[in-house]
Motif scaffolding. Structure first.
Motif, PDB file in Angstrom:
ATOM      1  N   ALA A   1       0.703  -1.359  -0.051  1.00  0.00           N
ATOM      2  CA  ALA A   1      -0.396   0.176  -0.126  1.00  0.00           C
ATOM      3  C   ALA A   1       0.671   1.815  -0.036  1.00  0.00           C
ATOM      4  O   ALA A   1       2.050   1.547   0.510  1.00  0.00           O
ATOM      5  CB  ALA A   1      -1.094   0.063   1.549  1.00  0.00           C
ATOM      6  N   THR A   2       0.157   2.290  -0.592  1.00  0.00           N
ATOM      7  CA  THR A   2       0.704   3.703  -0.146  1.00  0.00           C
ATOM      8  C   THR A   2       0.538   3.812   1.080  1.00  0.00           C
ATOM      9  O   THR A   2       0.212   3.988   1.733  1.00  0.00           O
ATOM     10  CB  THR A   2       0.354   4.668  -0.919  1.00  0.00           C
ATOM     11  OG1 THR A   2      -1.006   4.376  -1.255  1.00  0.00           O
ATOM     12  CG2 THR A   2       0.196   3.715  -2.958  1.00  0.00           C
ATOM     13  N   VAL A   3       0.940   5.143   1.104  1.00  0.00           N
ATOM     14  CA  VAL A   3       1.063   6.057   2.491  1.00  0.00           C
ATOM     15  C   VAL A   3      -0.640   6.263   2.297  1.00  0.00           C
ATOM     16  O   VAL A   3      -0.768   6.341   3.488  1.00  0.00           O
ATOM     17  CB  VAL A   3       1.664   7.312   3.524  1.00  0.00           C
ATOM     18  CG1 VAL A   3       1.876   8.337   3.734  1.00  0.00           C
ATOM     19  CG2 VAL A   3       3.072   6.538   3.039  1.00  0.00           C
TER      20      VAL A   3
ATOM     21  N   THR B   1       1.307   9.860   9.312  1.00  0.00           N
ATOM     22  CA  THR B   1       1.423   8.621   9.350  1.00  0.00           C
ATOM     23  C   THR B   1       2.282   8.380   7.992  1.00  0.00           C
ATOM     24  O   THR B   1       3.467   7.294   8.554  1.00  0.00           O
ATOM     25  CB  THR B   1       0.225   8.038   8.156  1.00  0.00           C
ATOM     26  OG1 THR B   1      -0.364   8.317   9.248  1.00  0.00           O
ATOM     27  CG2 THR B   1       0.146   6.931   7.927  1.00  0.00           C
ATOM     28  N   LEU B   2       3.114   9.398   7.714  1.00  0.00           N
ATOM     29  CA  LEU B   2       4.294   9.235   6.773  1.00  0.00           C
ATOM     30  C   LEU B   2       5.489   8.715   7.581  1.00  0.00           C
ATOM     31  O   LEU B   2       5.997   8.074   7.001  1.00  0.00           O
ATOM     32  CB  LEU B   2       4.244  10.755   5.639  1.00  0.00           C
ATOM     33  CG  LEU B   2       5.422  10.757   4.736  1.00  0.00           C
ATOM     34  CD1 LEU B   2       5.891   9.238   3.966  1.00  0.00           C
ATOM     35  CD2 LEU B   2       5.582  12.309   4.733  1.00  0.00           C
ATOM     36  N   LYS B   3       5.862   9.425   9.070  1.00  0.00           N
ATOM     37  CA  LYS B   3       6.795   9.820   9.642  1.00  0.00           C
ATOM     38  C   LYS B   3       7.082   8.301  10.234  1.00  0.00           C
ATOM     39  O   LYS B   3       7.556   7.806  10.406  1.00  0.00           O
ATOM     40  CB  LYS B   3       6.563  10.613  10.226  1.00  0.00           C
ATOM     41  CG  LYS B   3       8.014  10.783  11.030  1.00  0.00           C
ATOM     42  CD  LYS B   3       9.230  11.058  11.227  1.00  0.00           C
ATOM     43  CE  LYS B   3      10.039  10.726  11.691  1.00  0.00           C
ATOM     44  NZ  LYS B   3      12.161  11.917  10.258  1.00  0.00           N
ATOM     45  N   THR B   4       5.677   7.872  10.806  1.00  0.00           N
ATOM     46  CA  THR B   4       5.978   6.819  11.237  1.00  0.00           C
ATOM     47  C   THR B   4       6.099   5.310  10.637  1.00  0.00           C
ATOM     48  O   THR B   4       6.993   5.099  10.702  1.00  0.00           O
ATOM     49  CB  THR B   4       4.542   6.445  12.092  1.00  0.00           C
ATOM     50  OG1 THR B   4       3.707   7.265  13.510  1.00  0.00           O
ATOM     51  CG2 THR B   4       4.318   4.552  12.568  1.00  0.00           C
TER      52      THR B   4
ATOM     53  N   HIS C   1      10.258   1.635   7.759  1.00  0.00           N
ATOM     54  CA  HIS C   1      10.902   1.222   7.456  1.00  0.00           C
ATOM     55  C   HIS C   1      12.884   1.455   7.915  1.00  0.00           C
ATOM     56  O   HIS C   1      13.466   0.142   7.562  1.00  0.00           O
ATOM     57  CB  HIS C   1      11.487   2.368   6.003  1.00  0.00           C
ATOM     58  CG  HIS C   1      12.030   2.139   4.865  1.00  0.00           C
ATOM     59  ND1 HIS C   1      13.360   2.961   3.942  1.00  0.00           N
ATOM     60  CD2 HIS C   1      12.118   1.062   3.627  1.00  0.00           C
ATOM     61  CE1 HIS C   1      13.693   2.641   3.487  1.00  0.00           C
ATOM     62  NE2 HIS C   1      13.160   1.189   3.251  1.00  0.00           N
ATOM     63  N   ALA C   2      13.580   2.621   8.175  1.00  0.00           N
ATOM     64  CA  ALA C   2      14.505   2.493   8.969  1.00  0.00           C
ATOM     65  C   ALA C   2      15.020   1.750  10.257  1.00  0.00           C
ATOM     66  O   ALA C   2      15.716   0.864   9.610  1.00  0.00           O
ATOM     67  CB  ALA C   2      14.784   4.316   9.519  1.00  0.00           C
TER      68      ALA C   2
END
Length: 124
Positions: free
Chosen positions: A22-24, A42-45, A50-51
């Motif tokens: 899925a996309t963000v 949501t993006l930052k989380t 990912h990191a």
């Protein structure tokens, strides 16, 4: 050793596991059905996930596609094992008794639990 997801990360994984990818924006739309959160949160989380190695990301297109990098069953097992050790002194009995006492399991659920217990007994 797999990174332990936070509560917010687990919410994202719970949405992403059945979707597979899925996309963000897609994840954010699902999240906002049940909680008030901003898109940038949501993006930052998801970037943090990912990191940490919880998510993989396809960066081929302008819109990144995210995939779970951790298995649902393995994650659940690790979380329950950790929770049982810390909250219930490692006692599976105490964990199960507390869980069953909190809910109102249906007859079907109780039948499944009995069948699972029978299976465990037969394996010993």
């Amino acid at each position: 050793m797999q990174a332990k997801p936070t509560e917010s990360e687990l919410e994202i994984l719970a949405i992403l596991w059945p979707m597979k990818q899925a996309t963000v924006r897609e994840i954010h739309e699902k999240l906002t059905e049940t909680k008030d959160t901003g898109y940038t949160t949501t993006l930052k989380t998801m970037q943090i996930m990912h990191a940490k190695g919880l998510l993989r990301r396809d960066e081929q297109n302008r819109t990144h596609i995210y995939f779970p990098a951790v298995d649902e069953t393995v994650t659940q097992k690790n979380l329950v094992t950790n929770f049982m050790a810390t909250a219930f002194g490692g006692s599976a009995k105490n964990l199960v008794m507390q869980a069953l006492g909190q809910g109102n399991p249906s007859k079907e659920e109780l039948d499944e639990i009995r069948a699972f217990l029978d299976q465990l007994e037969n394996e010993q």
